[in-house]
Scaffold this motif. Structure first.
Motif, mmCIF file in Angstrom:
data_model
loop_
_atom_site.group_PDB
_atom_site.id
_atom_site.type_symbol
_atom_site.label_atom_id
_atom_site.label_comp_id
_atom_site.label_asym_id
_atom_site.label_seq_id
_atom_site.Cartn_x
_atom_site.Cartn_y
_atom_site.Cartn_z
ATOM 1 N N THR A 2 -6.518 6.885 -8.573
ATOM 2 C CA THR A 2 -6.147 5.596 -7.995
ATOM 3 C C THR A 2 -6.741 5.453 -6.605
ATOM 4 O O THR A 2 -6.622 6.357 -5.769
ATOM 5 C CB THR A 2 -4.617 5.470 -7.902
ATOM 6 N N LEU A 3 -7.383 4.323 -6.358
ATOM 7 C CA LEU A 3 -7.853 3.998 -5.017
ATOM 8 C C LEU A 3 -6.652 3.537 -4.193
ATOM 9 O O LEU A 3 -5.994 2.558 -4.548
ATOM 10 C CB LEU A 3 -8.907 2.897 -5.080
ATOM 11 N N GLU A 4 -6.370 4.245 -3.113
ATOM 12 C CA GLU A 4 -5.223 3.910 -2.276
ATOM 13 C C GLU A 4 -5.612 3.245 -0.966
ATOM 14 O O GLU A 4 -4.787 2.592 -0.329
ATOM 15 C CB GLU A 4 -4.391 5.163 -1.988
ATOM 16 N N ASP A 5 -6.863 3.396 -0.542
ATOM 17 C CA ASP A 5 -7.307 2.746 0.689
ATOM 18 C C ASP A 5 -8.812 2.531 0.621
ATOM 19 O O ASP A 5 -9.565 3.445 0.254
ATOM 20 C CB ASP A 5 -6.963 3.584 1.916
ATOM 21 N N LEU A 6 -9.223 1.314 0.960
ATOM 22 C CA LEU A 6 -10.648 0.966 1.043
ATOM 23 C C LEU A 6 -10.908 0.391 2.425
ATOM 24 O O LEU A 6 -10.383 -0.668 2.770
ATOM 25 C CB LEU A 6 -11.008 -0.051 -0.049
ATOM 26 N N PRO A 19 0.832 -1.211 0.000
ATOM 27 C CA PRO A 19 0.000 0.000 0.000
ATOM 28 C C PRO A 19 0.864 1.258 0.000
ATOM 29 O O PRO A 19 1.988 1.268 0.519
ATOM 30 C CB PRO A 19 -0.795 -0.113 1.302
ATOM 31 N N LEU A 20 0.338 2.297 -0.583
ATOM 32 C CA LEU A 20 0.998 3.594 -0.546
ATOM 33 C C LEU A 20 0.699 4.244 0.802
ATOM 34 O O LEU A 20 -0.423 4.120 1.320
ATOM 35 C CB LEU A 20 0.467 4.476 -1.677
ATOM 36 N N LYS A 21 1.658 4.928 1.384
ATOM 37 C CA LYS A 21 1.430 5.589 2.668
ATOM 38 C C LYS A 21 0.488 6.770 2.477
ATOM 39 O O LYS A 21 0.693 7.630 1.617
ATOM 40 C CB LYS A 21 2.760 6.067 3.266
ATOM 41 N N ILE A 22 -0.560 6.793 3.278
ATOM 42 C CA ILE A 22 -1.520 7.889 3.231
ATOM 43 C C ILE A 22 -0.894 9.112 3.911
ATOM 44 O O ILE A 22 -0.279 8.997 4.977
ATOM 45 C CB ILE A 22 -2.833 7.506 3.942
ATOM 46 N N PRO A 23 -1.018 10.300 3.331
ATOM 47 C CA PRO A 23 -0.421 11.491 3.955
ATOM 48 C C PRO A 23 -0.961 11.727 5.356
ATOM 49 O O PRO A 23 -2.141 11.471 5.646
ATOM 50 C CB PRO A 23 -0.839 12.627 3.012
ATOM 51 N N ASP A 24 -0.081 12.206 6.235
ATOM 52 C CA ASP A 24 -0.510 12.576 7.585
ATOM 53 C C ASP A 24 -1.366 13.829 7.520
ATOM 54 O O ASP A 24 -1.229 14.671 6.627
ATOM 55 C CB ASP A 24 0.715 12.829 8.468
ATOM 56 N N GLY A 25 -2.264 13.943 8.475
ATOM 57 C CA GLY A 25 -3.095 15.140 8.528
ATOM 58 C C GLY A 25 -4.406 14.955 7.796
ATOM 59 O O GLY A 25 -4.622 13.960 7.095
ATOM 60 N N PRO A 26 -5.298 15.898 7.941
ATOM 61 C CA PRO A 26 -6.623 15.789 7.327
ATOM 62 C C PRO A 26 -6.552 15.898 5.793
ATOM 63 O O PRO A 26 -5.673 16.563 5.238
ATOM 64 C CB PRO A 26 -7.387 16.965 7.932
ATOM 65 N N LEU A 27 -7.472 15.226 5.149
ATOM 66 C CA LEU A 27 -7.625 15.313 3.698
ATOM 67 C C LEU A 27 -8.856 16.157 3.389
ATOM 68 O O LEU A 27 -9.797 16.193 4.176
ATOM 69 C CB LEU A 27 -7.766 13.907 3.103
ATOM 70 N N PRO A 28 -8.897 16.850 2.237
ATOM 71 C CA PRO A 28 -7.973 16.750 1.098
ATOM 72 C C PRO A 28 -6.683 17.544 1.317
ATOM 73 O O PRO A 28 -6.645 18.503 2.069
ATOM 74 C CB PRO A 28 -8.786 17.357 -0.044
#
Length: 510
Positions: free
Chosen positions: A175-179, A97-106
């Motif tokens: 790209t879907l990075e997390d489900l 998996p790709l690391k999800i950025p820290d902090g709130p999205l977007p």
């Protein structure tokens, strides 16, 4: 009838499976929001196809021809440097998996440089090997056939979205990075990433859906088996070992000594493509005879047994004790493994794919999930291609709309089906998701989906599950792009009519 609480559905992938899903969901005229997320810049998708190709003039002059197998998607003429090969490793290691950025999205980040295996493995010029009447969707034939070139199915899938007015549902280059399943519910949170090529950044955001359909295919991440000395050999001789995913034509191998590993469809075809271009014979390492082969190798091909070890000297040791020296290239034609790097195991209570048994975890009828009633999968079985996707898509659309004609079996019955299925395929030494045509298994599977879905409404909402006409079934059993040794056959121009009574699986070429 009580209607379903599912009002929003996400489809992962805009290939043939995704196109079938979008058409089926849109036809229900029930859902408030349908989105199709595709990581490439255009629809096209992945489908397994056996094809014969005409080579460019330099190789035609060498008298070379190919029979090519490819995951046909958007054509990438430059395969790039090729993905890093890790012998024996499964996708959780090679495609993490790709690391999800820290902090709130977007939010935006620097572009990711991690290998995502999104380049396609298309040979230069291909034509399909599945008769178009069985290959295409039931409501729209290919522009010409029976074996059109590879760009026809690609444009066909693009047009199919428009035909069903589903092109507005597409979210391309995304790209879907997390489900992750949302705690306390059956809803889903999707973490998405889109490359902004103008600003040279990645944009990250989240969306929530009531249901998700996995239509992302499973022929992207190449697999290379573990062989004694191979890891060190790859380090010592950079670029010498590759996978057939990076193969385009024989030009880079001109006047080189080449070993092709594997003799299934891709190994057979890559070896044929190299004949006449390489130095000496094409050396083909094979475990056993396949149905494409006669009693002896074709001209300019030398059969070798499996590789026992790769030596530091650069030599290759085979199981019969023979040694091959001065090898320039080794091409592994050993297939792919399914990869779901976006599946959040912690949030979802475990993995979705069992790499030991090579199958979906907790699936029913190769389409549904007993632990996830708002999750479905399309396109995993090795079976009829586009046509079978329709059955799965319509069944899932009916389920999510709450008007399927039959209920799903109980949880215990679904567990029993999975256990009995594993026992059956294990005893027959085949894969869990391989569905055989000639023993009636394919018809039973499609009939189950057909009966489950039922008919459209009287007002015309919903798609009809397709029928398999006599003409379609005859084409499946009798039409081939090329002959098989030992079969009775009659040449009909560019294709062959075969006597299928002697075959065990008429769909072996998928």
């Amino acid at each position: 009838m009580k209607r379903s609480p599912v009002k929003s559905v996400a489809i992962i992938g805009a290939g043939a499976s995704g196109a079938a899903a979008a058409a089926a969901l849109a036809a229900e005229d029930y859902f408030d929001r349908i989105r199709v997320f595709e990581r490439r810049e255009t629809p096209g998708g992945t489908w397994w196809v056996l094809a014969r190709s005409q080579l460019p003039p330099p190789l035609r002059d060498l008298g070379t021809h190919t029979y090519s197998v490819s995951n046909v998607r958007i054509y990438d003429p430059d395969p790039g440097p090729g993905p890093k090969l890790t012998p024996g490793a499964d996708p959780p290691e090679t495609d993490p998996p790709l690391k999800i950025p820290d902090g709130p999205l977007p939010r935006t980040t620097a572009p990711s440089t991690q290998e995502r295996f999104d380049r396609t493995p298309i040979y230069d010029t291909l034509t399909t090997n599945v008769p178009d009447i069985a290959m295409c969707f039931s409501d729209c034939r290919f522009p010409y056939g029976p074996f059109p070139p590879h760009w026809v199915p690609r444009h066909y899938i693009e047009s199919y979205f428009s035909l069903h007015r589903a092109d507005g549902l597409l979210a391309l280059s995304t790209t879907l990075e997390d489900l992750s399943r949302i705690p306390g519910s059956q809803r889903w949170k999707l973490t998405l990433r889109r490359r902004d090529s103008v600003r040279h950044v990645d944009m990250w955001w989240e969306e929530e859906f009531d249901a998700v359909i996995l239509a992302n295919g499973h022929y992207s991440v190449p697999f290379v088996p573990k062989v004694d000395g191979l890891e060190e050999y790859i380090r010592l001789f950079p670029g010498r070992v590759s996978h057939s995913k990076a193969f385009r034509n024989a030009l880079p191998y001109h006047n080189k000594k080449v070993v092709v590993v594997g003799n299934s469809a891709s190994g057979h075809d890559v070896a044929a493509a190299l004949v006449g271009a390489v130095k000496g014979p094409v050396y083909q390492s094979r475990r056993s005879r396949n149905r494409f082969e006669g009693d002896k190798p074709p001209p300019e091909v030398e059969w070798k047994p499996i590789i026992k070890a790769f030596l530091r000297s650069g030599d290759i040791l085979f199981a019969d004790g023979s040694v091959l020296s001065d090898v320039d290239s080794v091409i592994y034609c050993t297939g792919y493994k399914a990869s779901f790097p976006f599946w959040n195991e912690r949030a979802n209570g475990g993995s979705i794919w069992d790499y030991t048994q090579n199958r979906l975890v907790g699936s029913y009828w190769h389409t549904f999930f007993r632990d996830f009633p708002t999750l479905g999968a399309i396109g995993v079985p090795r079976v009829l291609t586009f046509r079978s996707f329709e059955y799965q898509a319509i069944a899932l659309a009916r389920l999510f709309a709450g008007r399927n004609a039959l209920p799903l079996p109980s949880r215990q019955e679904q567990i029993r089906w999975e256990q009995e299925r594993w026992k059956l395929v294990s005893s027959e030494h085949r894969k869990f998701h391989d569905i055989i045509w000639d023993n009636g298994e394919t018809m039973d599977w499609l009939r189950g989906l057909y009966d489950f879905a039922g008919l459209p409404t009287l007002k015309g909402h919903g798609r009809f599950p397709p029928v398999l006409s006599d003409e379609t079934r005859w084409a499946i059993e009798h039409l081939r792009k090329y002959e098989e040794p030992g079969k009775d056959d009659v040449e009909e121009g560019d294709w062959t009519v075969v006597d299928s009574r002697t075959g065990r699986d008429s769909l072996f070429f998928i």
